[in-house]
Design a protein around this motif. Structure first.
Motif, short mmCIF file in Angstrom:
data_model
loop_
_atom_site.label_atom_id
_atom_site.label_comp_id
_atom_site.label_asym_id
_atom_site.label_seq_id
_atom_site.Cartn_x
_atom_site.Cartn_y
_atom_site.Cartn_z
N LYS A 95 1.06 -2.20 13.55
CA LYS A 95 2.49 -2.25 13.20
C LYS A 95 2.70 -3.14 11.98
N PHE A 96 2.02 -4.28 11.94
CA PHE A 96 2.13 -5.19 10.80
C PHE A 96 1.67 -4.50 9.51
N ASP A 98 1.56 -1.31 8.90
CA ASP A 98 2.54 -0.27 8.59
C ASP A 98 3.76 -0.88 7.89
N GLU A 99 4.26 -1.98 8.42
CA GLU A 99 5.42 -2.64 7.81
C GLU A 99 5.11 -3.13 6.40
N GLN A 100 3.91 -3.68 6.21
CA GLN A 100 3.53 -4.16 4.88
C GLN A 100 3.43 -3.01 3.88
N ILE A 102 5.20 -0.26 3.98
CA ILE A 102 6.57 0.14 3.68
C ILE A 102 7.20 -0.84 2.70
N LEU A 103 7.01 -2.13 2.93
CA LEU A 103 7.56 -3.14 2.01
C LEU A 103 6.96 -2.99 0.62
#
Length: 131
Positions: A95-96, A98-100, A102-103
């Protein structure tokens, strides 16, 4: 005649292998897929880890130009490390990542838009001063 048929079969096999490896390498850009592989024990299989090492040839420019998701090369590089492969079992790790991603994409998109706007303004100024 038989040699020509064998050559055609070999070419078709190479094309299929290229397509399959291209698709698989690009799947490595998806942290949720990496988590799926980790939870099912693929990263503990020495043959699979060796296959990931073999796939590093995709970093060469003559192969990398076919990639639609270049972040897969970064993931492929990280997958060479046992510690990273072990961490992927944890869904929070995936999840981390994936979020990185996206950012990073959002930052890149905004930065690219600002650069394009600045270039357009500069071209307008050049056109106005050139008249």
């Amino acid at each position: 005649m038989a040699a020509a048929v064998a050559m055609e079969t070999d070419d078709a096999g190479n094309r299929l292998r290229f397509q399959l490896e291209l698709e698989f390498v690009q799947c490595l850009a998806n942290p949720n897929y990496l988590n799926f592989l980790a939870q099912r024990g693929y990263f503990k299989d020495k043959a699979f880890v060796n296959y990931l090492k073999y796939l590093l040839y995709w970093k060469e420019p003559e192969y990398a130009k076919y990639l639609k998701y270049p972040q897969c090369l970064h993931m492929l590089e990280l997958l060479q490390y046992e510690h990273f492969r072990k961490e992927l079992v944890n869904a929070q790790c995936a999840k981390f990542i994936d979020e990185q991603q996206i950012l990073h994409w959002q930052h890149y998109s905004r930065k690219r838009m600002r650069l394009q706007q600045a270039l357009a303004e500069q071209q307008q100024q050049n056109n106005a001063s050139g008249k």
